[in-house]
Design a protein around this motif. Structure first.
Motif, PDB file in Angstrom:
ATOM      1  N   MET A   1       2.111   1.702  -3.422  1.00 31.66           N
ATOM      2  CA  MET A   1       1.034   2.165  -4.294  1.00 31.66           C
ATOM      3  C   MET A   1       0.769   3.644  -4.071  1.00 31.66           C
ATOM      4  O   MET A   1       0.531   4.391  -5.020  1.00 31.66           O
ATOM      5  N   GLY A   2       0.818   4.071  -2.812  1.00 31.26           N
ATOM      6  CA  GLY A   2       0.571   5.466  -2.510  1.00 31.26           C
ATOM      7  C   GLY A   2       1.629   6.383  -3.107  1.00 31.26           C
ATOM      8  O   GLY A   2       1.342   7.513  -3.485  1.00 31.26           O
TER       9      GLY A   2
ATOM     10  N   TRP B   1       0.827  -1.209   0.000  1.00 29.40           N
ATOM     11  CA  TRP B   1       0.000   0.000   0.000  1.00 29.40           C
ATOM     12  C   TRP B   1       0.864   1.264   0.000  1.00 29.40           C
ATOM     13  O   TRP B   1       0.552   2.240  -0.682  1.00 29.40           O
TER      14      TRP B   1
ATOM     15  N   THR C   1      -2.603  10.152  -5.903  1.00 28.94           N
ATOM     16  CA  THR C   1      -1.220   9.722  -5.651  1.00 28.94           C
ATOM     17  C   THR C   1      -0.243  10.534  -6.491  1.00 28.94           C
ATOM     18  O   THR C   1       0.875  10.811  -6.060  1.00 28.94           O
TER      19      THR C   1
END
Lengths: 235, 347
Positions: free
Chosen positions: A51-52, A48, A144
Motif C-alpha cells: 500500500m505504501g 502495508w 504515497t
C-alpha cells in the motif's frame, strides 16, 4: 520501537507454539501449517508495504498475492536467523514485485490508481465507516504518490519506520547502517517528502520547513553537503 | 539534542501519546509521517486473506508433489517403493508416459482427473507423513471447490473437486485415527479441525452459486462435517380428482419457507404439519416424482431415498429417486477429531 504489546504477542507466539527457527525449517519443507503460520504473521506487513508503494488497495492485494506465492517458490533457499531477518527477506520479494508492477505499467500506459479504486468496497477494517474510508485515503494517497519520487533508501527507511513500525535499531540492522545514519536518513527523507507533498498544495506548513532548512544548509560541512546531494530524489 | 534525534524520539511515540507541542520546524515532518502511518488503518479483507491463503497452500501442495516425485528414494523404503513402482510401471505401459505427464496437471472436470487422483494417492503413500499430505491435498481441492463455485463452473469441475476434497478429508481423518496419542497426532488433529472449519465456510458460500444437483452433494458434505442440514426420509405423492398433486414430505431439519423443487424449479412451498411432516400442493405437470427435492431458504437441499406415488387409492411401487445417492459417511468420522471446545461451524 513497535508497540510493546504487539512485540510481546509476536515473541510469545513463537515461543509458545514453536520457535521461529523450527517454523521456518518446516516451512522450507512446504509444511502446510508452518506456511500458514508465516502467512498469517506477515500478511499485514506485506500488504502495508505494498500500500505504501502503490497507494491502491487492488494493486496492493495483487502484489501481496504475488509475494506470498513467490515466498513458497523460494522459501527453501531462505536463510534468516530470526523473524526480523525473514520479514526483511519477504519484503525484498515484495519490493521486486512492486518493481515488476511498475515495469508492466510502463509497458502499457494505464493510470496507477484504477478507475474504480475509489468506488470499490473498502478494506474490511473500514467497512463500517465510509467517511472514514475517504478521509483515510486522502491521508495517505498523495503521500504515497510523492513517496515514489524519493530514492530507494529514503523510501525504505520511511516505510520501515512509519508504516511497518520498526524502531531505529531494527531499521539500522535491516539496512546495514548505523543508527545515527538511519536517523539522519529518515530526517532528510521526511523533509524531502514533505516538500514534495507541499508542492502538490497539500501541506501549508512547508514555508516554516524551508526557512529552517536554509539555516541548516549554511552550517553544513562540505562532506555533509555531498551526502545531502547524494540523497536527493532521482540520484 | 539534534533535530534528527528529536524527530526520531517523536516518531517513536504514537501521535496520541506525544506530550508537548513539537518544535515548529519538525511539525511538517511529523504531519507527513502521521499521514504515511495512516496506511496502518487499512487491512486486507478477510475474504481476500482467506482466498490467498488457500491459493498459497494449494501452490505449496503442488510444489511438494513435484518435489516428492523427483526425490531420491530412501533405502529403508525400497520394498514399498519397488511395489509401488511396479504398479506405476504398469500404468506407464498401459497409459503411456505422456498421459501421466498430462494427468499430473489434470484439473477437476478434465478427462484425466481420476488418473491425477490416483497419482496423488501413490504420492501420499510414499510420503513420510501421509496424513499431512492428505491434509495438503484436501486444502488444494478445497481451493478448487471455491474457485469452481465462484466461476460457476458447475458439474463436473465442481463435483470432481468436492469428491476429491471429501476423499482427502476422510483419508486424513483415517490417518489420524491410526496414530497413537502424541504431540504429532495433536498437531494433525488441529490441522484437520482448521481445515474442516474452512470447508464449512467454503461449502456454505458455494450453495447459492451451484445448481441443485451439486447442492444436494454439498449439503451431504456439510452434514458430514457436523452442520445441521435437512434430511428427507420419505416423499409421498398422491393425486386428486382436480389434477393437482399433494406431496407429503417427512423429515427433519426442514426450515420454515422450504420449497419443493422439481428438476431444480420451485413448484411449491412446504407447510409444516405435525410430527415432522410437511405438505405442498403442486400441479400435475410438475409432478415428475423422480426429481422432487427439498430446498431450505439457505439453499441446503435434500432428496428422499425414494418417492411413493399413490394413484387411485392404490400404493404404487416406490420409485427410486433419480438423484438420490447413498450418503457417503467416511469411516473415520465416527472418531471425533475435533476438540470438544471447537465447532466445525466456522460461521
Amino acid at each position: 520501537p513497535r508497540q510493546v504489546e504487539e512485540a510481546e504477542t509476536v515473541s510469545t507466539r513463537w515461543s509458545q507454539e514453536q520457535t521461529f527457527a523450527s517454523v521456518l525449517d518446516q516451512a522450507r519443507r512446504l509444511d502446510q501449517e508452518a506456511l500458514g503460520l508465516l502467512y498469517r504473521q506477515y500478511l499485514t506487513s506485506v500488504f502495508w508495504y505494498a500500500m505504501g508503494r502503490l497507494g491502491d488497495v487492488d494493486q496492493a492485494e495483487d502484489v501481496t498475492s504475488e509475494t506470498f506465492l513467490a515466498m513458497v517458490d523460494s522459501i527453501a533457499r531462505a536463510r534468516a536467523e530470526d523473524d526480523l531477518a525473514f520479514e526483511a527477506w519477504l519484503l525484498g520479494i515484495a519490493r521486486n514485485k512492486v518493481s515488476d508492477h511498475y515495469r508492466r505499467q510502463a509497458a502499457r500506459p494505464t493510470t496507477q490508481i484504477s478507475a474504480n479504486s475509489w468506488d470499490e468496497p473498502p478494506a474490511a477494517a473500514e467497512a463500517g465507516d465510509p467517511l472514514g474510508v475517504v478521509v483515510a485515503r486522502e491521508q495517505w494517497a498523495d503521500v504515497t504518490a510523492a513517496l515514489q519520487q524519493l530514492t530507494e533508501e529514503q523510501r525504505t527507511v520511511l516505510l520501515y519506520r512509519c508504516v511497518l513500525g520498526y524502531d531505529t535499531e531494527e531499521v539500522a540492522r535491516l539496512m546495514e547502517r548505523q543508527p545515527g545514519a538511519i536517523r539522519a536518513l529518515q530526517f532528510r527523507a521526511l523533509a524531502s517528502l514533505s516538500r514534495l507533498v507541499a508542492a502538490n498544495g497539500t501541506n501549508p506548513r512547508t514555508g516554516v520547513l524551508r526557512a529552517g532548512s536554509k539555516s541548516r544548509t549554511s552550517r553544513r560541512s562540505p562532506q555533509q553537503g555531498k551526502q545531502r546531494r547524494a540523497d536527493e530524489p532521482g540520484r | 539534542m539534534s533535530q534528527e534525534d528529536s524527530l526520531d524520539s517523536l516518531l517513536a511515540a504514537p501521535r496520541r501519546h506525544r506530550s508537548a507541542e513539537p518544535p515548529s520546524e519538525l511539525e511538517p515532518l511529523l504531519e507527513t509521517a502521521d499521514r504515511l502511518a495512516s496506511i496502518r488503518e487499512t487491512s486486507p479483507s478477510a475474504e481476500f486473506a482467506r482466498r490467498l491463503e488457500g491459493r498459497m497452500l494449494a501452490h505449496a501442495a503442488d510444489l511438494a508433489q513435484v518435489s516428492a516425485i523427483r526425490a531420491e528414494p530412501v533405502r529403508w523404503r525400497r520394498a514399498l517403493i519397488a511395489r509401488v513402482a511396479l504398479i506405476a510401471a504398469c500404468l506407464l505401459l498401459a497409459l503411456g508416459t505422456g498421459a501421466l505427464t498430462v494427468a499430473a496437471g489434470a484439473e477437476p472436470g478434465a478427462p484425466l482427473f481420476r488418473l491425477h487422483r490416483l497419482e496423488q494417492g501413490v504420492q501420499a503413500g510414499l510420503s513420510r507423513n501421509s496424513t499431512s499430505q492428505h491434509i495438503a491435498f484436501a486444502r488444494q481441492w478445497l481451493y478448487a471447490v471455491d474457485t469452481a463455485a465462484a466461476q460457476r463452473q458447475g458439474d463436473p469441475a465442481y463435483s470432481d473437486a468436492l469428491m476429491a476434497l471429501r476423499e482427502e478429508d476422510a483419508n486424513a481423518a483415517q490417518g489420524i485415527h491410526t496414530q497413537a496419542p502424541s504431540a504429532q497426532r495433536s498437531a494433525m488433529e488441529a490441522q484437520l479441525s482448521a481445515l474442516r472449519a474452512d470447508e464449512v465456510t467454503v461449502l456454505r458460500n458455494a450453495l447459492p452459486r451451484i445448481d441443485w444437483t451439486d447442492r444436494i452433494t454439498t449439503t451431504q458434505a456439510l452434514g458430514a462435517l457436523g452442520v445441521a442440514v435437512p434430511h428427507v426420509t420419505s416423499v409421498t405423492v398422491s393425486g386428486d380428482t382436480e389434477g393437482r398433486w399433494r406431496v407429503v414430505v417427512r423429515g427433519y431439519g426442514i426450515q420454515p419457507g422450504a420449497v419443493l423443487l422439481a428438476d431444480g424449479q420451485a413448484v411449491g412451498t412446504l407447510t409444516a404439519q405435525t410430527g415432522g411432516t410437511y405438505v405442498a400442493t403442486i400441479s400435475a405437470e410438475d409432478s415428475d416424482a423422480a426429481n422432487l427435492v427439498v430446498s431450505n431458504p439457505d439453499d441446503m437441499t435434500a432428496v428422499a431415498p425414494s418417492v411413493s406415488v399413490v394413484s387411485g387409492g392404490i400404493d404404487a411401487t416406490p420409485v427410486p429417486s433419480a438423484t438420490a445417492q447413498p450418503e457417503e459417511t467416511p469411516q473415520a468420522e465416527a472418531t471425533p477429531v475435533v476438540s470438544p471446545t471447537s465447532s466445525p461451524e466456522a460461521n
